[in-house]
Design a protein around this motif. Structure first.
Motif, mmCIF file in Angstrom:
data_model
loop_
_atom_site.group_PDB
_atom_site.id
_atom_site.type_symbol
_atom_site.label_atom_id
_atom_site.label_comp_id
_atom_site.label_asym_id
_atom_site.label_seq_id
_atom_site.Cartn_x
_atom_site.Cartn_y
_atom_site.Cartn_z
ATOM 1 N N GLU B 11 0.863 -1.176 0.000
ATOM 2 C CA GLU B 11 0.000 0.000 0.000
ATOM 3 C C GLU B 11 0.900 1.227 0.000
ATOM 4 N N TRP B 12 0.337 2.364 -0.401
ATOM 5 C CA TRP B 12 1.191 3.519 -0.639
ATOM 6 C C TRP B 12 2.122 3.885 0.520
ATOM 7 N N PRO B 13 1.618 3.956 1.767
ATOM 8 C CA PRO B 13 2.557 4.373 2.837
ATOM 9 C C PRO B 13 3.775 3.451 2.926
ATOM 10 N N GLU B 14 3.594 2.175 2.644
ATOM 11 C CA GLU B 14 4.721 1.243 2.665
ATOM 12 C C GLU B 14 5.596 1.421 1.420
ATOM 13 N N ALA B 15 4.926 1.548 0.292
ATOM 14 C CA ALA B 15 5.667 1.722 -0.963
ATOM 15 C C ALA B 15 6.538 2.968 -0.900
ATOM 16 N N LYS B 16 5.984 3.996 -0.284
ATOM 17 C CA LYS B 16 6.701 5.263 -0.188
ATOM 18 C C LYS B 16 8.030 5.092 0.556
ATOM 19 N N LYS B 17 7.986 4.258 1.607
ATOM 20 C CA LYS B 17 9.191 4.059 2.421
ATOM 21 C C LYS B 17 10.320 3.409 1.614
ATOM 22 N N VAL B 18 9.946 2.574 0.660
ATOM 23 C CA VAL B 18 10.985 1.846 -0.086
ATOM 24 C C VAL B 18 11.286 2.480 -1.437
ATOM 25 N N ALA B 19 10.683 3.654 -1.685
ATOM 26 C CA ALA B 19 10.831 4.268 -3.004
ATOM 27 C C ALA B 19 12.300 4.478 -3.371
#
Lengths: 320, 660
Positions: B11-19
């Motif tokens: 989900e976006w908040p997780e994806a954002k962390k690994v961007a």
């Protein structure tokens, strides 16, 4: 003296290669790319925008500064070959040789060899894939009765065509004699395929009876390619002759044109002295120019469809 | 659109962390590819076209047409057709038959974002042989026939860019309620998107990153009886199911505009894309740069999108709508709020016109580049350090300013340098009008360039014509060493201009006046005469280009002084004059070039103009900009008839002319 005029590779040469009018059949590609190449080799070229500077034409550099004489041959301009960049098998090399009117047919054997050699040297190769020859006086639409082509006069008239009559087409025997020269080149492996230009059905039929090596190609000038007569299409198919399109005129280099290009007029290159140009201290050549033949070569990178090299050589005799 | 491996999407908040991790791994993969492939030479010209269809379903009884969501069933039918598989066709993502050399290969089909869409490509790439060019149109027709054969009787694969009433009530079959958790659209259900997890995640994470729904406002066409100011009557301001339902209460829907709120409104559009393989990286970079200025011209020339959500729009093309439909920029990046957490302001959506030139070409003047280009300097530095030249490093470091949107947890375990998944994650979600594509790892493919701006045309005759025209243009560019450079910002401006209603007939576009290099300067092989000319000094950039009509760009500027722009068609004709082309082929090619010539000079209409005219002269049209169900039914039927008859029966002759 023999004059060898060359265009160099015209593909990146700018607007001279672009035809402006559809269905325009002309020699402007040859003449304008010759002019452009001369200009590029003259150290102080005449301003191309002649409209604005017509009041005082700039002096042209002496032709000796940008041409080269070897024995009895003058290269206009100084020329050195531009060999192809990739291995030979990458290319499809097509050469079209224009025999010109008013030149004796028995000189063609020599002319053909000479033309092929020039091209081979230019491209740095030892063979060509297709050699098409164009005989003077043959014009496709006039020849073929079944042709439903529109009248040739509906094409934009080219003044040069009118100035130097093509003369009557040669008889099949003369053509066949010339063809035997080409058959020899074919035998030697110098040329893989042979072709002719502007043959209609009946001429083609008569011609095939006279030759050993059949032409693989018949090149037709088509202003509107969708009007090629059906009988010709069928006949060609039956004899496995490919009908290819082109956009050249048969008499590609009328005498007046060459004098224009080389002369001392406003648009000339200043190689030949003009009629009233006597105050020239022998700086320019004098005499009558007789065009002998013209050869066009095209090298296409086969599997990419890119034209890498295209150019012309035109040869004339200067008789003083 | 290829499918990436299945997995667990973040989900976006997780994806954002690994961007950052995905980006840096993507860059390492790019460097590995670059290292292996930068010396690839002498690849043949291979090219491919992609045709996208809308699958429509007729309801003859009620004179209604809806979008069919049976994409999966149709693909399953295609993938299990023994005869198709035997001929090498099928669905590569599921099953396809073996491709045999020197044999005709059946086409292949692919899923697309919209569950009502289908994509078809030739079973193997085309070459430059002129016979190949003539196979394109029959192959496109074959594709459509196969597609149709695997659909229900009531269905048809239509090539309209957008479905005229997408987002209106009862426009899909089977029917699903709107306002699903992924799209949160008040117009379309989540089921509108391909159910493969990648697609709903893409849509949801774009929305999530953005902080609200995507916002697509298309100017409405003002007709005699259009209420003015126009307030989109379909906007529901009383929904309270999702936080995003506040968007319309916060001014998302603009006056005098048609409002849309989901990725499907953009990514549900059909386009005509062409991909070329270059002989080496240099040629690829040249093609990328030289085709770039042609993008807006071809967009305007193929204009086919005058209707959105049941209203006539005041624009003719799809481009900006797609751009907005996948615009994941935050208010900070958009410049609506001061920069606090964001890294930069971003002037363009990730779907937008090109912002870079990439060719190491002496003709590429620094003035053509965008001085305000946003670039990730760390990434650029890493690329340069890895051996990449500044220009190309800048290009990729520009693409990599974006975040990856769909990240699968499983892919983050180890960095696999023999793969391209992380690189492709960013690369394939940068939708610019050109795409420069490195070879996939471990393949014998070369460097490729994709031309993406064109709109799909109603007939395969037109689609073939435009595909072949672009192929021939690339050959002319390479043969004549043409130069179409102009400042990249002017290309962006042209892209906007191309949207205007009837831009083809009324607008002018920036274009380079002289496409030729000065004589002799680039041949290099001819011996310069003694005291050869000094290189022509560059004049001011502004003198190099001017505004031209599409007709002038395509057919040339005709004036007394010969030194004007020669026109793309004359350039192609001159190229063909230098080639050995047989009479019948030339005749067939002439039909295609004639269509383009006459589109450009206004003799034939664009599909946009024709569709507008169809709607405005329909007896059920009330002159109020509304394209109702009945008009839509007749319009889609007419489009199908034109696809079949290609104007031979008179319908659509304004677009196609007299066809044999």
């Amino acid at each position: 003296m023999k004059l060898i005029l060359s265009t160099s590779n015209i593909m990146s040469g700018g607007p001279s290669v672009i035809r402006r009018h559809f269905f325009e059949k002309s020699n402007t590609e040859l003449t304008s790319s010759l002019r452009a190449n001369f200009t590029a080799h003259q150290s102080s070229p005449p301003t191309p925008t002649t409209t604005t500077s017509s009041t005082s034409p700039r002096p042209k550099p002496p032709f000796k500064s940008w041409t080269k004489q070897q024995d009895n041959t003058l290269w206009i301009p100084t020329h050195s070959p531009s060999p192809l960049s990739e291995p030979r098998e990458s290319y499809d090399i097509t050469v079209k040789l224009f025999y010109l009117p008013n030149v004796p047919a028995d000189t063609r054997c020599l002319q053909t060899r000479e033309a092929i050699n020039l091209v081979l040297k230019e491209l740095g190769t030892s063979s060509i894939d297709l050699l098409i020859v164009s005989f003077p006086g043959i014009s496709f639409d006039a020849d073929d009765e079944e042709s439903d082509l529109e009248d040739p006069s509906s094409a934009p008239p080219s003044d040069t065509d009118a100035a130097d009559a093509d003369g009557a087409p040669e008889d099949i025997e003369t053509i066949a004699t010339t063809w035997h020269t080409l058959e020899k080149l074919h035998e030697e492996g110098l040329v893989s395929k042979l072709g002719i230009a502007e043959f209609g059905c009946s001429r083609l039929e008569r011609f095939l009876g006279e030759v050993k090596v059949k032409p693989s190609v018949n090149q037709i000038n088509v202003r509107d390619c969708c009007v090629v007569p059906k009988p010709l299409i069928l006949y060609a198919k039956h004899h496995k002759i490919e009908l290819l399109t082109h956009n050249d005129c048969t008499n590609v280099l009328p005498r007046g044109t060459l004098r224009d290009i080389l002369g001392s007029g406003e648009k000339g290159a200043g190689v030949l002295a003009g009629e009233e140009d006597d105050d020239d201290d022998g700086e320019k050549l004098k005499g009558e120019v007789m065009p002998q033949w013209v050869v066009k070569y095209t090298a296409v990178v086969k599997d990419r469809g890119v034209v890498e090299s295209k150019g012309y050589f035109a040869v004339a005799e200067l008789k003083g | 659109m290829g499918l990436l491996a299945l997995g667990t999407p973040l989900e976006w908040p997780e994806a954002k962390k690994v961007a950052s991790k995905v980006r840096s791994w993507g860059i390492e993969q790019l460097l590995a590819i670059w290292g292996n492939a930068k010396g690839k030479e002498r690849a043949a010209l291979l090219w491919g076209d992609e045709i996208e269809y809308l699958v429509v379903c007729y309801d003859e009884q009620n004179r209604k047409v809806r979008l069919s969501l049976r994409q999966a069933d149709i693909l399953a039918a295609l993938a299990s057709d023994e005869k198709l598989l035997q001929e090498g066709g099928g669905v590569p993502d599921v099953q396809r038959g073996p491709v045999k050399e020197a044999e005709i290969t059946a086409p292949v089909f692919h899923p697309e974002f919209g569950r009502f869409m289908l994509e078809a490509t030739p079973g193997k790439p085309w070459g430059i042989g002129f016979k190949d060019l003539l196979d394109v149109e029959p192959n496109m027709k074959w594709r459509r026939t196969i597609a149709k054969d695997h659909m229900d009787k009531s269905e048809y694969p239509i090539t309209l860019t957008t479905f005229p009433r997408l987002g209106s009530p009862d426009c899909i079959v089977p029917s699903y309620p709107a306002s699903g958790p992924k799209l949160r659209s008040q117009y379309v259900p989540d089921e509108i998107a391909n159910p493969h997890i990648r697609f709903p995640t893409l849509a949801a994470n774009i929305r999530w990153r953005r902080g609200r729904k995507v916002e697509i406002n298309v100017p409405v066409f003002k007709d005699e009886k259009t209420q003015w100011p126009f307030k989109d009557p379909t906007v529901n301001r009383d929904l309270h199911q999702w936080p995003e339902d506040d968007d319309v209460r916060n001014g998302a829907a603009k006056d005098n505009h048609i409002y849309m709120d989901a990725m499907a409104f953009g990514m549900g559009s059909c386009c005509l894309q062409i991909t070329f393989q270059a002989k080496n990286i240099q040629e690829g970079r040249t093609m990328y740069d030289q085709l770039s200025p042609l993008g807006p011209i071809l967009l305007a020339l193929t204009a086919a999108t005058p209707i959105y959500k049941g209203f006539l729009a005041d624009t003719d093309v799809r481009w900006n709508q797609i751009s907005r439909a996948v615009d994941d920029r935050t208010p900070e990046e958009l410049g609506e709020k001061p920069l606090q957490n964001g890294r930069w302001r971003l002037p363009k959506s990730r779907y937008a016109s090109n912002s870079t030139y990439i060719s190491q070409d002496p003709r590429l003047r620094p003035e053509y580049l965008d001085p305000d280009l946003v670039v990730d300097q760390d990434i650029k530095q890493r690329l340069v350090q890895g051996g990449m030249d500044d220009l190309l490093a800048t290009h990729f470091a520009h693409l990599f300013i974006r975040d990856p949107i769909v990240v699968f947890a499983e892919d983050l375990e180890t960095l696999d340098l023999s793969k391209a998944d992380h690189f492709e994650n960013l690369q394939s979600t940068n939708w610019q009008h050109m795409r420069f594509k490195p070879p996939p790892p471990n393949s014998d493919m070369g460097w490729r360039v994709e031309f993406r701006p064109m709109e799909i045309q109603i007939t395969d005759f037109e689609n073939a014509a435009f595909s072949i025209f672009i192929v021939l243009i690339t050959r002319a560019i390479l043969s004549f060493n043409l130069n179409f450079y102009l400042p990249i910002q002017r290309v962006t401006e042209n892209m906007e201009t191309a949207h205007k209603r009837d831009a083809l007939g009324t607008e002018k576009f920036w274009f380079r006046k002289n496409p030729f290099s000065s004589h002799g300067s680039s041949t290099g092989t001819s011996t310069p005469a003694e005291g050869s000319r000094p290189p022509t000094p560059f004049g001011p950039v502004e003198d190099e280009y001017e505004q031209m009509t599409i007709n002038e760009v395509i057919n040339g500027q005709h004036s007394a002084d010969g030194d004007r722009f020669p026109g793309l068609i004359p350039l192609v004709e001159s190229y063909l004059d230098s080639m050995n082309v047989d009479v019948e082929t030339r005749c067939d090619l002439a039909r295609y070039l004639d269509l383009i010539r006459k589109r450009a000079d206004g003799t034939y209409w664009t599909a946009a103009k024709w569709i507008r005219h169809f709607v405005q002269t329909h007896p059920k049209y009330e002159k109020d900009s509304v394209v109702n169900d009945e008009i839509t039914f007749d319009l889609v039927k007419a489009a199908e008839q034109i696809t079949r008859e290609e104007g031979r029966d008179g319908l659509g002759k304004e677009m196609l002319g007299k066809r044999r």
